[in-house]
Design a protein around this motif. Structure first.
Motif, PDB file in Angstrom:
ATOM      1  N   HIS A   1     -76.765  63.644  87.523  1.00  0.00           N
ATOM      2  CA  HIS A   1     -76.516  64.595  88.711  1.00  0.00           C
ATOM      3  C   HIS A   1     -77.232  66.155  88.801  1.00  0.00           C
ATOM      4  O   HIS A   1     -77.052  66.631  89.579  1.00  0.00           O
ATOM      5  CB  HIS A   1     -75.040  64.709  89.232  1.00  0.00           C
ATOM      6  CG  HIS A   1     -74.135  65.147  88.210  1.00  0.00           C
ATOM      7  ND1 HIS A   1     -73.865  66.576  88.373  1.00  0.00           N
ATOM      8  CD2 HIS A   1     -73.587  64.752  87.003  1.00  0.00           C
ATOM      9  CE1 HIS A   1     -73.017  66.979  87.290  1.00  0.00           C
ATOM     10  NE2 HIS A   1     -72.834  65.921  86.450  1.00  0.00           N
ATOM     11  N   TRP A   2     -77.327  66.533  87.191  1.00  0.00           N
ATOM     12  CA  TRP A   2     -77.494  68.138  87.373  1.00  0.00           C
ATOM     13  C   TRP A   2     -78.864  68.141  87.066  1.00  0.00           C
ATOM     14  O   TRP A   2     -79.348  69.217  87.065  1.00  0.00           O
ATOM     15  CB  TRP A   2     -76.764  68.618  85.932  1.00  0.00           C
ATOM     16  CG  TRP A   2     -76.927  67.568  84.558  1.00  0.00           C
ATOM     17  CD1 TRP A   2     -75.868  66.881  84.343  1.00  0.00           C
ATOM     18  CD2 TRP A   2     -77.813  67.302  83.718  1.00  0.00           C
ATOM     19  NE1 TRP A   2     -76.101  66.253  83.285  1.00  0.00           N
ATOM     20  CE2 TRP A   2     -77.287  66.632  83.020  1.00  0.00           C
ATOM     21  CE3 TRP A   2     -79.112  67.790  83.851  1.00  0.00           C
ATOM     22  CZ2 TRP A   2     -78.057  65.971  81.860  1.00  0.00           C
ATOM     23  CZ3 TRP A   2     -80.078  67.258  82.741  1.00  0.00           C
ATOM     24  CH2 TRP A   2     -79.848  66.281  81.844  1.00  0.00           C
ATOM     25  N   LEU A   3     -79.714  67.273  87.453  1.00  0.00           N
ATOM     26  CA  LEU A   3     -81.215  67.666  87.395  1.00  0.00           C
ATOM     27  C   LEU A   3     -81.691  67.839  88.736  1.00  0.00           C
ATOM     28  O   LEU A   3     -81.093  67.591  89.757  1.00  0.00           O
ATOM     29  CB  LEU A   3     -81.934  66.015  87.165  1.00  0.00           C
ATOM     30  CG  LEU A   3     -82.048  65.635  85.609  1.00  0.00           C
ATOM     31  CD1 LEU A   3     -82.803  64.305  85.796  1.00  0.00           C
ATOM     32  CD2 LEU A   3     -82.519  66.764  84.776  1.00  0.00           C
ATOM     33  N   THR A   4     -82.654  68.875  88.787  1.00  0.00           N
ATOM     34  CA  THR A   4     -83.208  69.296  90.010  1.00  0.00           C
ATOM     35  C   THR A   4     -83.981  68.285  90.402  1.00  0.00           C
ATOM     36  O   THR A   4     -84.319  67.160  89.929  1.00  0.00           O
ATOM     37  CB  THR A   4     -84.153  70.510  89.685  1.00  0.00           C
ATOM     38  OG1 THR A   4     -85.200  70.255  88.929  1.00  0.00           O
ATOM     39  CG2 THR A   4     -83.468  71.776  88.977  1.00  0.00           C
ATOM     40  N   ALA A   5     -84.691  68.547  91.925  1.00  0.00           N
ATOM     41  CA  ALA A   5     -85.347  67.513  92.608  1.00  0.00           C
ATOM     42  C   ALA A   5     -86.464  67.296  91.932  1.00  0.00           C
ATOM     43  O   ALA A   5     -86.953  66.163  91.771  1.00  0.00           O
ATOM     44  CB  ALA A   5     -85.481  68.112  93.926  1.00  0.00           C
ATOM     45  N   GLU A   6     -87.128  68.553  91.315  1.00  0.00           N
ATOM     46  CA  GLU A   6     -88.416  68.187  90.641  1.00  0.00           C
ATOM     47  C   GLU A   6     -88.161  67.339  89.300  1.00  0.00           C
ATOM     48  O   GLU A   6     -89.069  66.701  89.022  1.00  0.00           O
ATOM     49  CB  GLU A   6     -88.823  69.504  90.276  1.00  0.00           C
ATOM     50  CG  GLU A   6     -90.235  69.758  89.322  1.00  0.00           C
ATOM     51  CD  GLU A   6     -90.567  70.976  89.005  1.00  0.00           C
ATOM     52  OE1 GLU A   6     -91.828  70.784  88.129  1.00  0.00           O
ATOM     53  OE2 GLU A   6     -90.106  71.826  89.418  1.00  0.00           O
TER      54      GLU A   6
END
Length: 424
Positions: free
Chosen positions: A241-246
């Motif tokens: 969940h902590w990943l960015t959209a990129e």
């Protein structure tokens, strides 16, 4: 997570090649067992596992030179030591061992657990206190490999033990790394029993597990089955969940393909863990750190014959009655003292990391995290990292993530070369 230099952190079973690093494929050395060679009974499986474990350590021993081991009170390294020490004694040699501990954190200090063990096996033991060897506090013990940003939080512990081994004249240093890779994830046990029609055995296991913990929904096997039934992501499909959209977009990449000989294996993540490229690179990335001390680092559990057996055995041999590494522990009967053979897991270093983050390490980490032009915010949500920096207690996985973000910036400051694609 993208670390840099073209290396995907294998977080979700994905893998790419790392430039400038030659990593032989361990998978090329492992051949699946023929169906008629897979042990059928528990007694046969345990005996064969024991034979191959002993053989793995014997084959890892050098023909000459002093041998040492990075020794914790965990199952994997103590079993190697318990097998190797008598073999060396018959040759007129002695096993040397290096163990870190903590004078100010007795709940994490494993040295007291090993006092009788090293005496029983005639091991020359070099225990040392590591309270002062915290991350980023001693530049001399924190070298940087400019080829890759992958680095352990606990490099200072390792470098100090390498110094001790060099002083003893050790030329081959064992460790228990890859021991965890041998055993399947506990989530497979029910699915595996179902596949083989072993309903009576499955019901017995359910009864045992329920008696130990009535919260059956916490059993990874039930969660695994439930996620399958609901069509939810499993294993490498889960996106943090902590990943960015990129960074999330990178999860459209396919999972690392299984080696041809193991395609269709019922435990694909077990195959990737043991035979995948992450483990291949992990095997060679320590070279710049131990070779200057005249050491050859050897991992006895990274053995083709033992690996083939463990991949062939059904999941019920890997985890049973909430006990991990079941067959290995059974195979170690009579080799390891019972207190170590049945010890459930090693001591957590989470208290040490949290203490470090309340001291000098925090100043270093904070400066790196807040560094102008930092690359990590492209891939990890800044608000999540900020919440970790504000926490007084950080868990194991969260601490590892915070470390990767900080270390990426430290690595860049000390000659690390970012892949231009990541800097667009």
């Amino acid at each position: 997570m993208i670390d840099a230099a073209g290396l995907v952190r294998y977080l979700a079973g994905r893998a790419v090649e790392v430039p400038e690093i030659a990593a032989p494929r361990f998978a090329d050395r492992v051949r699946p067992l023929a169906a008629d060679a897979v042990p059928q009974s528990e007694a046969e499986a345990i005996a064969e596992c024991r034979r191959r474990m002993i053989q793995a350590v014997e084959r890892a021993l050098p023909a000459e030179g002093k041998v040492g081991i990075s020794l914790s009170a965990g199952f994997d390294s103590t079993l190697i030591a318990a097998i190797a020490a008598p073999i060396l004694a018959r040759r007129g040699q002695t096993l040397y061992a290096y163990t870190y501990g903590f004078d100010h954190f007795p709940q994490t200090d494993e040295r007291p657990l090993l006092v009788d063990f090293v005496r029983q096996f005639g091991i020359v033991w070099r225990p040392f206190a590591a309270d002062h060897l915290l991350p980023l506090t001693d530049p001399a013990l924190r070298p940087v490999d400019p080829r890759t940003p992958v680095s352990t939080i606990w490099r200072e512990f390792k470098q100090y033990s390498y110094r001790l081994a060099e002083a003893d004249g050790v030329t081959t240093l064992f460790n228990g790394h890859y021991g965890d890779h041998l055993y399947a994830n506990p989530r497979y046990w029910f699915e595996d029993e179902f596949r083989h029609g072993r309903w009576s055995a499955a019901l017995r296991e359910v009864f045992i597990r329920t008696r130990q913990d009535l919260r059956i929904w916490r059993d990874p096997a039930w969660r695994h089955v439930g996620r399958r039934l609901l069509g939810l992501p499993i294993g490498h499909q889960v996106v943090p969940h902590w990943l960015t959209a990129e960074a999330r977009a990178l999860f459209t990449m396919p999972a690392e393909p299984l080696p041809a000989a193991f395609r269709g294996h019922p435990r694909p993540d077990h195959v990737r863990l043991m035979l995948g490229r992450y483990a291949d690179y992990d095997d060679v990335l320590d070279a710049p750190f131990h070779e200057p001390y005249g050491l050859r680092l050897v991992h006895p559990w990274r053995n083709p014959d033992l690996s083939a057996l463990m991949l062939a055995l059904p999941a019920r041999f890997h985890a049973r009655a909430l006990q991990r590494k079941w067959i290995g522990r059974e195979a170690a009967r009579g080799i390891l003292p019972e207190s170590l053979r049945t010890r459930p897991k090693g001591s957590s270093l989470v208290p040490i990391f949290n203490a470090a983050m309340r001291g000098a390490t925090r100043l270093q980490v904070e400066a790196l995290i807040r560094r102008p032009g930092a690359v990590w915010p492209r891939f990890v949500e800044r608000t999540f990292v900020d919440s970790l920096m504000d926490s007084r207690e950080i868990g194991d996985q969260a601490g590892a993530l915070l470390w990767r973000c900080a270390w990426l910036e430290h690595w860049r400051e000390h000659g690390g070369r970012i892949d231009p694609v990541l800097c667009r």
